[in-house]
Write a protein that holds these residues in place. Structure first.
Motif, mmCIF file in Angstrom:
data_model
loop_
_atom_site.group_PDB
_atom_site.id
_atom_site.type_symbol
_atom_site.label_atom_id
_atom_site.label_comp_id
_atom_site.label_asym_id
_atom_site.label_seq_id
_atom_site.Cartn_x
_atom_site.Cartn_y
_atom_site.Cartn_z
ATOM 1 N N LEU A 41 0.832 -1.207 0.000
ATOM 2 C CA LEU A 41 0.000 0.000 0.000
ATOM 3 C C LEU A 41 0.865 1.255 0.000
ATOM 4 O O LEU A 41 0.607 2.198 -0.753
ATOM 5 C CB LEU A 41 -0.948 -0.004 1.205
ATOM 6 N N ASP A 42 1.912 1.254 0.807
ATOM 7 C CA ASP A 42 2.802 2.411 0.876
ATOM 8 C C ASP A 42 3.458 2.699 -0.472
ATOM 9 O O ASP A 42 3.447 3.832 -0.949
ATOM 10 C CB ASP A 42 3.876 2.173 1.948
ATOM 11 N N ILE A 43 4.000 1.672 -1.117
ATOM 12 C CA ILE A 43 4.677 1.907 -2.392
ATOM 13 C C ILE A 43 3.691 2.316 -3.474
ATOM 14 O O ILE A 43 4.010 3.122 -4.349
ATOM 15 C CB ILE A 43 5.548 0.698 -2.812
ATOM 16 N N LEU A 44 2.459 1.807 -3.415
ATOM 17 C CA LEU A 44 1.453 2.241 -4.374
ATOM 18 C C LEU A 44 1.057 3.693 -4.133
ATOM 19 O O LEU A 44 0.847 4.453 -5.096
ATOM 20 C CB LEU A 44 0.238 1.320 -4.322
ATOM 21 N N HIS A 45 0.982 4.108 -2.871
ATOM 22 C CA HIS A 45 0.719 5.527 -2.581
ATOM 23 C C HIS A 45 1.826 6.398 -3.169
ATOM 24 O O HIS A 45 1.543 7.462 -3.736
ATOM 25 C CB HIS A 45 0.618 5.762 -1.078
ATOM 26 N N VAL A 79 1.495 9.385 -6.057
ATOM 27 C CA VAL A 79 1.977 10.765 -5.937
ATOM 28 C C VAL A 79 2.811 11.127 -7.160
ATOM 29 O O VAL A 79 2.677 12.203 -7.733
ATOM 30 C CB VAL A 79 2.805 10.955 -4.642
ATOM 31 N N LEU A 80 3.647 10.207 -7.579
ATOM 32 C CA LEU A 80 4.557 10.485 -8.693
ATOM 33 C C LEU A 80 3.860 10.441 -10.049
ATOM 34 O O LEU A 80 4.261 11.147 -10.976
ATOM 35 C CB LEU A 80 5.723 9.493 -8.670
ATOM 36 N N ALA A 81 2.842 9.597 -10.177
ATOM 37 C CA ALA A 81 2.092 9.472 -11.429
ATOM 38 C C ALA A 81 0.654 9.145 -11.056
ATOM 39 O O ALA A 81 0.285 7.979 -10.909
ATOM 40 C CB ALA A 81 2.692 8.382 -12.308
ATOM 41 N N SER A 82 -0.164 10.180 -10.893
ATOM 42 C CA SER A 82 -1.496 10.025 -10.319
ATOM 43 C C SER A 82 -2.407 9.046 -11.067
ATOM 44 O O SER A 82 -3.331 8.500 -10.487
ATOM 45 C CB SER A 82 -2.184 11.383 -10.208
ATOM 46 N N ASN A 83 -2.152 8.789 -12.327
ATOM 47 C CA ASN A 83 -3.012 7.874 -13.081
ATOM 48 C C ASN A 83 -2.370 6.506 -13.303
ATOM 49 O O ASN A 83 -2.823 5.737 -14.139
ATOM 50 C CB ASN A 83 -3.411 8.494 -14.419
ATOM 51 N N CYS A 84 -1.331 6.180 -12.541
ATOM 52 C CA CYS A 84 -0.584 4.938 -12.788
ATOM 53 C C CYS A 84 -1.417 3.674 -12.580
ATOM 54 O O CYS A 84 -1.086 2.626 -13.121
ATOM 55 C CB CYS A 84 0.681 4.879 -11.944
ATOM 56 N N GLY A 134 13.276 12.248 -0.055
ATOM 57 C CA GLY A 134 14.067 13.466 -0.054
ATOM 58 C C GLY A 134 13.870 14.380 -1.233
ATOM 59 O O GLY A 134 14.518 15.422 -1.328
ATOM 60 N N ASN A 135 12.945 14.058 -2.140
ATOM 61 C CA ASN A 135 12.767 14.916 -3.317
ATOM 62 C C ASN A 135 11.737 16.036 -3.116
ATOM 63 O O ASN A 135 11.473 16.791 -4.013
ATOM 64 C CB ASN A 135 12.370 14.063 -4.543
ATOM 65 N N GLY A 136 11.145 16.083 -1.918
ATOM 66 C CA GLY A 136 10.209 17.160 -1.609
ATOM 67 C C GLY A 136 8.780 16.912 -2.051
ATOM 68 O O GLY A 136 7.931 17.780 -1.904
ATOM 69 N N LYS A 137 8.480 15.751 -2.613
ATOM 70 C CA LYS A 137 7.098 15.446 -3.038
ATOM 71 C C LYS A 137 6.274 14.991 -1.829
ATOM 72 O O LYS A 137 6.763 14.296 -0.967
ATOM 73 C CB LYS A 137 7.104 14.345 -4.093
ATOM 74 N N GLN A 138 5.002 15.404 -1.802
ATOM 75 C CA GLN A 138 4.127 15.018 -0.686
ATOM 76 C C GLN A 138 3.024 14.136 -1.151
ATOM 77 O O GLN A 138 2.220 14.327 -1.909
ATOM 78 C CB GLN A 138 3.568 16.257 0.006
#
Length: 173
Positions: free
Chosen positions: A120-124, A128-133, A169-173
């Motif tokens: 679940l964590d890695i899918l979240h 975040v990185l690709a909202s339609n993945c 560490g890339n600043g994405k939330q």
């Protein structure tokens, strides 16, 4: 003699697929001895199998069990097991790492599907990185939604503290 191969396995990819891929990639022919659930439940074949499990692989008169032993046997016979003992050891190390992943996958799909928080964590993170993945993966998207809807987990996921925490560490939330 190479080419006199028989793979005995269930009608799924499972532990037999890497063996099939290696044989195909090496231009080898083999016979599939497909075992359905009814045959397996009778128990006669199971009694013939070392460790009571498939796959079973026959190379001429030589019979092997255990998928990784079969893969190593084929790799040695087809010049795929490194140039020396050190390269063979490195291949064993990588294969053991893959085995660790396979065991985690098996636990996830057969035993612990609804409580694997690492998945679940890695899918979240991916969302975040690709909202339609997950848009073309409805079963996986449904899994995420089902877990996200659990009341206590939902409260945590929607908390201000979590929303302020970067995913890395890339600043994405």
């Amino acid at each position: 003699m190479p080419g006199e191969y028989t793979l005995t396995y269930f009608p799924v990819r499972g532990r037999g697929e890497a063996i099939r891929m290696l044989l195909a990639d090496q231009g080898q022919e083999w016979t599939e001895d497909v075992v359905n659930g009814e045959i397996w439940k009778k128990g006669d074949l199971k009694k013939l199998c070392a460790f009571g499990q498939l796959p079973r692989f026959q190379d001429g008169n030589f019979i092997l069990h255990q998928s990784n032993a079969i893969l190593r046997h084929l790799a040695r016979n087809h010049g795929l097991y490194g140039e020396d003992a050190k390269e063979a050891a490195l291949l064993d190390m990588v294969n053991d790492g893959v085995e660790d992943l396979r065991n985690k996958y098996a636990r996830l799909i057969y035993q612990n599907y609804e409580s694997d928080y690492n998945l679940l964590d890695i899918l979240h993170v991916h969302l975040v990185l690709a909202s339609n993945c997950l848009s073309s993966l409805p079963l996986l998207a449904g899994y995420v939604q089902r877990l996200n809807d659990r009341p206590l987990l939902k409260n945590f996921l929607e908390s201000d503290a979590r929303k302020k925490r970067f995913i890395n560490g890339n600043g994405k939330q």
